[in-house]
Scaffold this motif. Structure first.
Motif, PDB file in Angstrom:
ATOM      1  N   ASN A  79      37.631  49.113  51.852  1.00 23.60           N
ATOM      2  CA  ASN A  79      36.989  50.223  51.127  1.00 23.60           C
ATOM      3  C   ASN A  79      35.467  50.118  51.077  1.00 23.60           C
ATOM      4  N   TYR A  80      34.899  48.939  51.347  1.00 23.94           N
ATOM      5  CA  TYR A  80      33.437  48.768  51.300  1.00 23.94           C
ATOM      6  C   TYR A  80      32.766  49.029  52.649  1.00 23.94           C
ATOM      7  N   MET A  81      33.530  49.400  53.671  1.00 27.91           N
ATOM      8  CA  MET A  81      32.881  49.712  54.958  1.00 27.91           C
ATOM      9  C   MET A  81      32.085  51.013  54.830  1.00 27.91           C
ATOM     10  N   GLY A 115      35.772  43.961  57.688  1.00 26.87           N
ATOM     11  CA  GLY A 115      35.751  43.411  56.333  1.00 26.87           C
ATOM     12  C   GLY A 115      35.130  42.041  56.438  1.00 26.87           C
ATOM     13  N   VAL A 116      35.495  41.143  55.541  1.00 19.51           N
ATOM     14  CA  VAL A 116      34.878  39.807  55.579  1.00 19.51           C
ATOM     15  C   VAL A 116      35.888  38.750  56.025  1.00 19.51           C
ATOM     16  N   HIS A 117      35.354  37.539  56.212  1.00 17.59           N
ATOM     17  CA  HIS A 117      36.147  36.528  56.912  1.00 17.59           C
ATOM     18  C   HIS A 117      37.456  36.166  56.224  1.00 17.59           C
ATOM     19  N   ALA A 139      30.082  37.157  58.261  1.00 14.61           N
ATOM     20  CA  ALA A 139      30.562  38.009  57.160  1.00 14.61           C
ATOM     21  C   ALA A 139      31.433  37.173  56.227  1.00 14.61           C
ATOM     22  N   GLY A 140      30.797  36.513  55.284  1.00 18.90           N
ATOM     23  CA  GLY A 140      31.486  35.603  54.365  1.00 18.90           C
ATOM     24  C   GLY A 140      31.713  36.258  53.016  1.00 18.90           C
ATOM     25  N   CYS A 141      31.704  35.443  51.970  1.00 23.56           N
ATOM     26  CA  CYS A 141      31.924  35.958  50.616  1.00 23.56           C
ATOM     27  C   CYS A 141      31.518  34.855  49.650  1.00 23.56           C
ATOM     28  N   SER A 142      30.724  35.191  48.629  1.00 25.70           N
ATOM     29  CA  SER A 142      30.239  34.148  47.710  1.00 25.70           C
ATOM     30  C   SER A 142      31.384  33.521  46.926  1.00 25.70           C
ATOM     31  N   LEU A 143      32.461  34.264  46.705  1.00 28.65           N
ATOM     32  CA  LEU A 143      33.602  33.668  46.000  1.00 28.65           C
ATOM     33  C   LEU A 143      34.303  32.663  46.902  1.00 28.65           C
ATOM     34  N   ALA A 144      34.538  33.052  48.159  1.00 35.37           N
ATOM     35  CA  ALA A 144      35.236  32.158  49.088  1.00 35.37           C
ATOM     36  C   ALA A 144      34.458  30.871  49.299  1.00 35.37           C
ATOM     37  N   CYS A 226      31.234  36.723  42.215  1.00 43.00           N
ATOM     38  CA  CYS A 226      30.846  37.627  43.290  1.00 43.00           C
ATOM     39  C   CYS A 226      29.359  37.937  43.126  1.00 43.00           C
ATOM     40  N   GLU A 227      28.598  37.670  44.174  1.00 45.01           N
ATOM     41  CA  GLU A 227      27.149  37.871  44.084  1.00 45.01           C
ATOM     42  C   GLU A 227      26.758  39.340  43.960  1.00 45.01           C
ATOM     43  N   VAL A 228      27.676  40.233  44.277  1.00 46.83           N
ATOM     44  CA  VAL A 228      27.405  41.675  44.176  1.00 46.83           C
ATOM     45  C   VAL A 228      27.701  42.166  42.751  1.00 46.83           C
ATOM     46  N   HIS A 229      28.868  41.846  42.245  1.00 50.88           N
ATOM     47  CA  HIS A 229      29.290  42.367  40.935  1.00 50.88           C
ATOM     48  C   HIS A 229      28.623  41.662  39.766  1.00 50.88           C
ATOM     49  N   GLU A 230      28.206  40.414  39.953  1.00 47.37           N
ATOM     50  CA  GLU A 230      27.595  39.704  38.815  1.00 47.37           C
ATOM     51  C   GLU A 230      26.237  40.306  38.439  1.00 47.37           C
ATOM     52  N   PRO A 253      37.085  44.358  38.485  1.00 42.32           N
ATOM     53  CA  PRO A 253      37.235  43.196  37.595  1.00 42.32           C
ATOM     54  C   PRO A 253      36.385  41.983  37.971  1.00 42.32           C
ATOM     55  N   GLU A 254      35.653  42.026  39.071  1.00 41.41           N
ATOM     56  CA  GLU A 254      34.708  40.935  39.366  1.00 41.41           C
ATOM     57  C   GLU A 254      33.409  41.084  38.565  1.00 41.41           C
ATOM     58  N   CYS A 255      33.292  42.160  37.780  1.00 36.44           N
ATOM     59  CA  CYS A 255      32.067  42.376  36.973  1.00 36.44           C
ATOM     60  C   CYS A 255      32.072  41.478  35.745  1.00 36.44           C
ATOM     61  N   HIS A 314      27.459  40.825  53.021  1.00 36.95           N
ATOM     62  CA  HIS A 314      28.464  40.332  53.985  1.00 36.95           C
ATOM     63  C   HIS A 314      29.230  41.505  54.604  1.00 36.95           C
ATOM     64  N   MET A 315      29.668  42.421  53.758  1.00 32.99           N
ATOM     65  CA  MET A 315      30.387  43.595  54.268  1.00 32.99           C
ATOM     66  C   MET A 315      29.475  44.405  55.200  1.00 32.99           C
ATOM     67  N   LYS A 316      28.192  44.449  54.852  1.00 35.57           N
ATOM     68  CA  LYS A 316      27.257  45.279  55.620  1.00 35.57           C
ATOM     69  C   LYS A 316      26.890  44.659  56.964  1.00 35.57           C
TER      70      LYS A 316
HETATM   71 FE1  SF4 Z   1      32.773  38.749  48.284  1.00 37.54          FE
HETATM   72 FE2  SF4 Z   1      31.615  40.146  46.386  1.00 37.54          FE
HETATM   73 FE3  SF4 Z   1      31.162  40.813  48.909  1.00 37.54          FE
HETATM   74 FE4  SF4 Z   1      33.569  41.263  47.780  1.00 37.54          FE
HETATM   75  S1  SF4 Z   1      31.641  42.217  47.240  1.00 37.54           S
HETATM   76  S2  SF4 Z   1      33.180  40.346  49.784  1.00 37.54           S
HETATM   77  S3  SF4 Z   1      33.745  39.488  46.405  1.00 37.54           S
HETATM   78  S4  SF4 Z   1      30.570  38.876  47.926  1.00 37.54           S
END
Ligand code: SF4
Ligand code: 13P
Length: 356
Positions: A79-81, A115-117, A139-144, A226-230, A253-255, A314-316
């Motif tokens: 959904n973030y593409m 999407g991400v890895h 394309a990683g993710c700060s949570l992962a 999550c670096e985006v939602h925080e 819910p990551e907010c 990462h998504m971008k």
């Molecule tokens: Fe990870 Fe946050 Fe990006 Fe989702 S929005 S992929 S949780 S960094």
């Protein structure tokens, strides 16, 4: 940053299926005939893609859709593409839970993960016989990247006998150490399915705090975010509410907890979209990644989307150009070490079966 990429390999190209070519060989010119052919796809994105931009996108979209057939490939689009990816080349679209389930059901030989890895790795776990490609290895993710398998083993020692529920936004190493996975769409259901008084719900401390407000099960968590939602704050939402008390605030819910407290509804990315489609609020704030609002806006022209939103870097990283490269050169293949794949797969399948 250490990405969740322990088991990535890059294969260039795949000579068995199609010869390697570059963009100059495969991109059609934007002729009046191509413009006419692509008109139905342009209809889907014309609310966000200007007529000046479309001639740059349309040849890439045409080439991607042609190569998809040649490779018997399916594109899984989160959904973030961005809208031109989501609406014009995505075959399966949705939140992480929907993508994980559909990856297993498609009869495509090749999956390109838009999407991400961690999403690509999850697809590989559920579809071990398919070739899973990610267009950008970064394309990683700060949570992962907030937790490792060794961290989970240490948690198990600190909390003996407490089951471990792992958010799907983790590496396969971490999933292999856990009892069951969850996504933002089913975290409460997964926690309660275990029938115990205490669970470890890792690594997202904000998701864990949100789940704690929805269940009597005691939740122990980790320090991932999550670096985006925080980055969203309760104050910015309070200001929007003060300016328009009728506005609907919908949060992921990551907010942080004060953001969720200020929201009228909290849910997964697809849960947020469904809320907007079902309730048609005249003005709404989607407290999440920016492309969500762009993707849903075309289907609900009566709804006004108010900022804020934040971009996920990462998504971008996923673009039409690197999706085309992915199909042209069969890059970058995501594999999972067989030594951990079985255990990681069980944790994901347990979740999928629970919410089937
Ligand atoms: Fe990870 Fe946050 Fe990006 Fe989702 S929005 S992929 S949780 S960094
Ligand atoms: P969803 O599971 O809600 O799609 O969320 C995935 C994600 O990365 C949100 O930041």
């Amino acid at each position: 940053m250490a990405l969740d990429q322990a088991h990535v390999t890059s294969k260039v190209p795949n000579p068995g299926k199609a010869p390697a070519r570059d963009h100059a060989d495969v991109l059609p010119a934007f002729t009046p005939a191509l413009a006419r052919e692509m008109e139905p796809l342009y209809e889907r994105v014309k609310h966000v893609v200007t007529p000046i931009e479309w001639p740059a996108f349309a040849p890439l979209i045409k080439a991607i859709n042609t190569f998809k057939k040649e490779r018997n490939a399916a594109i899984l689009a989160h959904n973030y593409m961005t809208p031109e990816i989501f609406h014009c080349v995505g075959d399966i679209r949705g939140d992480s839970l929907q993508l994980a389930k559909e990856a297993a059901n498609t009869d495509a030989d090749v999956i390109v993960q838009a999407g991400v890895h961690f999403m690509a790795e999850t697809s590989k776990l559920l579809s071990p016989d398919k070739t899973i490609l990610i267009p950008d290895l970064e394309a990683g993710c700060s949570l992962a990247s907030s937790i490792t398998g060794a961290d989970v083993r240490a948690l198990r020692e600190a909390y003996p006998g407490v089951p471990v529920v792992t958010y799907v936004n983790t590496s396969a190493d971490v999933k292999a150490e856990t009892d069951i996975c969850c996504t933002s769409a089913n975290a409460v259901q997964v926690v309660e399915s275990l029938g115990v008084d205490r669970v470890l719900l890792i690594p997202d401390e904000y998701l864990a705090k949100y789940v704690q407000t929805q269940t009597d099960v005691e939740i122990i968590t980790w320090k991932g975010r999550c670096e985006v939602h925080e980055r969203f704050t309760g104050e910015e939402l309070a200001a929007l509410r003060e300016a328009d008390p009728s506005i609907k605030i919908i949060a992921h819910p990551e907010c942080p907890p004060d953001v969720i407290e200020a929201a009228d509804f909290t849910g997964s990315t697809s849960g947020m979209i469904n809320y907007v489609k079902d309730n048609r609020p005249p003005r709404v704030v989607l407290v999440t990644e920016c492309s969500m609002a762009s993707n849903v806006a075309g289907e609900v022209p009566d709804v006004e989307f108010v900022k804020p939103c934040n971009l996920c870097p990462h998504m971008k990283r996923i673009t039409l150009e690197n999706i085309l490269d992915s199909l042209l050169y069969m890059q970058h293949e995501v594999t999972v070490d067989p030594a951990i794949a079985g255990k990681a797969r069980r944790a994901v399948e347990r979740m999928v079966n629970l919410t089937a």
